[in-house]
Design a protein around this motif. Structure first.
Motif, PDB file in Angstrom:
ATOM      1  N   GLY A 201     -55.485 -10.147 -32.140  1.00 20.52           N
ATOM      2  CA  GLY A 201     -55.620 -11.307 -33.016  1.00 20.52           C
ATOM      3  C   GLY A 201     -54.262 -11.908 -33.274  1.00 20.52           C
ATOM      4  O   GLY A 201     -53.237 -11.317 -32.937  1.00 20.52           O
ATOM      5  N   PRO A 202     -54.241 -13.100 -33.888  1.00 15.27           N
ATOM      6  CA  PRO A 202     -52.961 -13.675 -34.281  1.00 15.27           C
ATOM      7  C   PRO A 202     -52.330 -12.859 -35.396  1.00 15.27           C
ATOM      8  O   PRO A 202     -53.035 -12.202 -36.167  1.00 15.27           O
ATOM      9  CB  PRO A 202     -53.316 -15.081 -34.772  1.00 15.27           C
ATOM     10  CG  PRO A 202     -54.789 -15.103 -34.949  1.00 15.27           C
ATOM     11  CD  PRO A 202     -55.387 -13.947 -34.223  1.00 15.27           C
ATOM     12  N   GLU A 203     -51.002 -12.882 -35.463  1.00 16.08           N
ATOM     13  CA  GLU A 203     -50.310 -12.133 -36.520  1.00 16.08           C
ATOM     14  C   GLU A 203     -49.900 -13.061 -37.656  1.00 16.08           C
ATOM     15  O   GLU A 203     -49.857 -14.283 -37.496  1.00 16.08           O
ATOM     16  CB  GLU A 203     -49.094 -11.422 -35.926  1.00 16.08           C
ATOM     17  CG  GLU A 203     -49.513 -10.299 -34.982  1.00 16.08           C
ATOM     18  CD  GLU A 203     -48.343  -9.561 -34.369  1.00 16.08           C
ATOM     19  OE1 GLU A 203     -47.398  -9.251 -35.113  1.00 16.08           O
ATOM     20  OE2 GLU A 203     -48.387  -9.296 -33.161  1.00 16.08           O
ATOM     21  N   ALA A 204     -49.634 -12.471 -38.804  1.00 11.94           N
ATOM     22  CA  ALA A 204     -49.179 -13.250 -39.963  1.00 11.94           C
ATOM     23  C   ALA A 204     -48.303 -12.364 -40.820  1.00 11.94           C
ATOM     24  O   ALA A 204     -48.514 -11.151 -40.899  1.00 11.94           O
ATOM     25  CB  ALA A 204     -50.368 -13.752 -40.765  1.00 11.94           C
ATOM     26  N   SER A 205     -47.302 -12.980 -41.453  1.00  7.90           N
ATOM     27  CA  SER A 205     -46.432 -12.245 -42.367  1.00  7.90           C
ATOM     28  C   SER A 205     -46.672 -12.758 -43.782  1.00  7.90           C
ATOM     29  O   SER A 205     -46.480 -13.952 -44.041  1.00  7.90           O
ATOM     30  CB  SER A 205     -44.955 -12.470 -42.012  1.00  7.90           C
ATOM     31  OG  SER A 205     -44.718 -12.187 -40.644  1.00  7.90           O
ATOM     32  N   VAL A 206     -47.126 -11.865 -44.653  1.00 12.52           N
ATOM     33  CA  VAL A 206     -47.307 -12.234 -46.059  1.00 12.52           C
ATOM     34  C   VAL A 206     -46.357 -11.368 -46.889  1.00 12.52           C
ATOM     35  O   VAL A 206     -46.506 -10.148 -46.964  1.00 12.52           O
ATOM     36  CB  VAL A 206     -48.760 -12.049 -46.530  1.00 12.52           C
ATOM     37  CG1 VAL A 206     -48.878 -12.355 -48.020  1.00 12.52           C
ATOM     38  CG2 VAL A 206     -49.702 -12.962 -45.736  1.00 12.52           C
ATOM     39  N   ILE A 207     -45.362 -12.036 -47.464  1.00 13.99           N
ATOM     40  CA  ILE A 207     -44.301 -11.340 -48.202  1.00 13.99           C
ATOM     41  C   ILE A 207     -44.475 -11.655 -49.679  1.00 13.99           C
ATOM     42  O   ILE A 207     -44.592 -12.827 -50.050  1.00 13.99           O
ATOM     43  CB  ILE A 207     -42.918 -11.812 -47.707  1.00 13.99           C
ATOM     44  CG1 ILE A 207     -42.776 -11.550 -46.205  1.00 13.99           C
ATOM     45  CG2 ILE A 207     -41.804 -11.125 -48.497  1.00 13.99           C
ATOM     46  CD1 ILE A 207     -41.625 -12.282 -45.551  1.00 13.99           C
ATOM     47  N   ALA A 208     -44.514 -10.612 -50.499  1.00 13.75           N
ATOM     48  CA  ALA A 208     -44.723 -10.838 -51.929  1.00 13.75           C
ATOM     49  C   ALA A 208     -43.546 -10.306 -52.728  1.00 13.75           C
ATOM     50  O   ALA A 208     -42.947  -9.279 -52.393  1.00 13.75           O
ATOM     51  CB  ALA A 208     -46.014 -10.181 -52.388  1.00 13.75           C
ATOM     52  N   ILE A 209     -43.244 -11.023 -53.809  1.00 15.40           N
ATOM     53  CA  ILE A 209     -42.267 -10.565 -54.801  1.00 15.40           C
ATOM     54  C   ILE A 209     -42.999  -9.560 -55.681  1.00 15.40           C
ATOM     55  O   ILE A 209     -44.005  -9.896 -56.302  1.00 15.40           O
ATOM     56  CB  ILE A 209     -41.778 -11.749 -55.650  1.00 15.40           C
ATOM     57  CG1 ILE A 209     -41.025 -12.745 -54.762  1.00 15.40           C
ATOM     58  CG2 ILE A 209     -40.925 -11.284 -56.825  1.00 15.40           C
ATOM     59  CD1 ILE A 209     -40.697 -14.056 -55.472  1.00 15.40           C
ATOM     60  N   CYS A 210     -42.512  -8.319 -55.717  1.00 14.67           N
ATOM     61  CA  CYS A 210     -43.231  -7.271 -56.443  1.00 14.67           C
ATOM     62  C   CYS A 210     -42.357  -6.684 -57.543  1.00 14.67           C
ATOM     63  O   CYS A 210     -41.153  -6.472 -57.337  1.00 14.67           O
ATOM     64  CB  CYS A 210     -43.637  -6.154 -55.483  1.00 14.67           C
ATOM     65  SG  CYS A 210     -44.735  -6.725 -54.180  1.00 14.67           S
ATOM     66  N   ASP A 211     -42.975  -6.379 -58.677  1.00 13.77           N
ATOM     67  CA  ASP A 211     -42.216  -5.798 -59.799  1.00 13.77           C
ATOM     68  C   ASP A 211     -42.652  -4.372 -60.107  1.00 13.77           C
ATOM     69  O   ASP A 211     -42.376  -3.858 -61.182  1.00 13.77           O
ATOM     70  CB  ASP A 211     -42.342  -6.688 -61.045  1.00 13.77           C
ATOM     71  CG  ASP A 211     -43.700  -6.549 -61.729  1.00 13.77           C
ATOM     72  OD1 ASP A 211     -44.628  -5.982 -61.132  1.00 13.77           O
ATOM     73  OD2 ASP A 211     -43.805  -7.001 -62.896  1.00 13.77           O
TER      74      ASP A 211
END
Ligand code: AMP
Ligand code: GLY
Length: 443
Positions: A201-211
């Motif tokens: 499948g296609p790839e995706a980068s989901v980057i989150a600011i986490c505390d």
């Protein structure tokens, strides 16, 4: 709620990602001074950014620099300093740091640990098993088991491998032949190889600011990892990226935060290693919904260069709040983005990724910037007092074009990249060229 803005920020690292971080933070209201260590001559050309010759791999030196400069927030770019405990040292010294401690950084440094945490958190990854040094027969047996069920096989070295420790095999014979080299000569009792089912499948980068508890996703992006057009050639650190993703809208990103990031944060809290920092979910958008391929404990490169220009709210106060484990409850799961699109093209040196050649004179950097493109330095060296640049690394520059949509942004990036030249410059010509249909991915 008004969040405190850090006035003096220290960014650790010196590549294209750190250039983008420093540029973004220096441009925000209330941020007076951005220091980058070690940074680079190219990064130092950014208004409001200074560089300090301090090694990010030396936690004591970083603490000393942060104190001497009365830094109010440290943002860690690459994973290596995190894996040697730079965030632990800063935290112990009372300096707010955005980046996880050494234990939480294992989410990136050990593929086996990532699977273990994802399993305990109920996060979907490819079917996989970890094998310790010497365990050749059990690994071969698992490869045969996956193949018998009709699955392709991926082999991943455990430990930091800078993107080079992954072998996506085409046949079971190739997997069986390659596996022993991952295991021989490695210590028994420590994971050396992860054998994974191959997903598509296609790839995706989901980057989150986490505390540690809460997560707020940055705009999603897609990297182009292979060296050559049409996804041919060897894997690299990344040859280009774009954002937004037509096939992963905000509602889908919010589902990723709810089903990947938040459960991982909870699992890490249970382990006593709360995760504060950028949590990068490398996803494959399979027909059954997104599956997690890997976690990184930092921003992606070159994803950051296309993501940060699109973040529609001030970043610095969010990073400081997260560093203090205090993201406000009302922080949205997906941060607002600007309405435009960004496409980034990596310009690499001759011989990248195996043996990049250094010292080639670069022409046209100023002209590209003059067109309105963003030019982020990754591997350049200043040519002396008269100005000008030479290549000094594998990935040399990332050129980012912006526009009302991805087609316009791509055209702007291509135009700007066309103005830059050196002997042996290599770039892909198909970044953001074939876009997926606009579609929601089933969760
Ligand atoms: P990683 O370092 O784990 O992200 O792997 C590097 C690249 O290998 C990914 O971006 C994918 O293109 C590919 N890859 C990793 N795991 C898998 C998998 N289970 N199935 C198919 N491709 C994969
Ligand atoms: N571009 C992929 C990464 O930063 O890991």
């Amino acid at each position: 709620m008004t969040l405190q803005v850090p006035r003096r920020v220290l960014v650790l690292g010196g590549g294209g990602r750190e250039h983008a971080l420093a540029w973004r933070l220096a441009g925000e209201a209330g941020v007076e001074d951005v220091l980058c260590a070690p940074g680079s001559a190219g990064i130092a050309t950014t208004p409001g950014v200074r560089c300090a010759a301090v090694d990010p791999m030396d936690p004591a030196a970083v603490v000393a620099l942060a104190r001497a400069e009365r830094v109010e927030l440290v943002v860690v770019g690459p994973e290596a300093p995190l894996s040697v405990g730079v965030a632990d040292a800063l935290e112990a010294a009372g300096v707010p740091v955005f980046g996880p401690g050494r234990e939480a950084a294992r989410l990136e440094t050990s593929k086996a640990f990532c699977h273990e945490v994802a399993d305990s958190a109920g996060v979907r990854m490819a079917r996989a098993r970890a094998f310790s040094g010497g365990a050749v027969e059990p690994a071969l047996a698992f490869i045969r088991e996956l193949a018998a069920g009709g699955a392709g096989v991926v082999l991943k070295a455990d430990g930091l491998a800078a993107g080079k420790g992954v072998l996506v095999t085409e046949t079971v014979g190739e997997a069986l032949a390659a596996a022993p080299a991952f295991l021989e000569g490695r210590p028994a009792g420590a994971p050396a190889l992860v054998v994974e089912e191959r997903l598509a499948g296609p790839e995706a980068s989901v980057i989150a600011i986490c505390d540690g508890t809460r997560a707020a996703a940055l705009p999603a992006a897609r990297d182009h990892k292979r060296l050559l057009d049409d996804d041919r050639g060897p894997n690299t650190g990344g040859m280009g990226a774009y954002s937004p993703l037509p096939d992963l809208d905000d509602a889908a990103v919010a589902r990723v935060v709810a089903t990947v990031h938040l459960p991982i944060l909870e699992a890490m809290r249970r382990r006593g290693a709360p995760f504060r920092g950028f949590l990068y979910a490398g996803l494959m958008l399979t027909p059954d919904g997104p599956a997690l391929l890997e976690t990184n404990v930092r921003c992606g490169d070159p994803e950051t260069q296309v993501i940060l220009p699109r973040v529609g709210v001030p970043l610095a106060p969010l990073l400081l709040a997260a560093a203090r484990a205090a993201l406000p409850a009302e922080t949205p799961a997906v941060l607002p983005a600007t309405g435009d699109a960004a496409v980034g093209i990596v310009l690499a040196a001759r011989g990248y990724p195996q043996a990049p050649r250094r010292g080639d004179r670069i022409d046209g950097v100023g002209a590209a910037g003059g067109q309105g493109a963003l030019v982020f330095h990754a591997g350049t060296a200043a040519l002396g007092p008269d100005g000008g640049w030479a290549t000094s690394g594998g990935r040399v520059l990332t050129v980012v074009g912006r526009g009302a949509d991805l087609a316009e942004a791509r055209a702007a990036a291509e135009r700007a990249a066309d103005t830059i030249h050196w002997d042996g410059v290599h770039r892909r010509r198909d970044i953001a060229l074939r876009l997926p249909p606009k579609a929601r991915v089933p969760a």
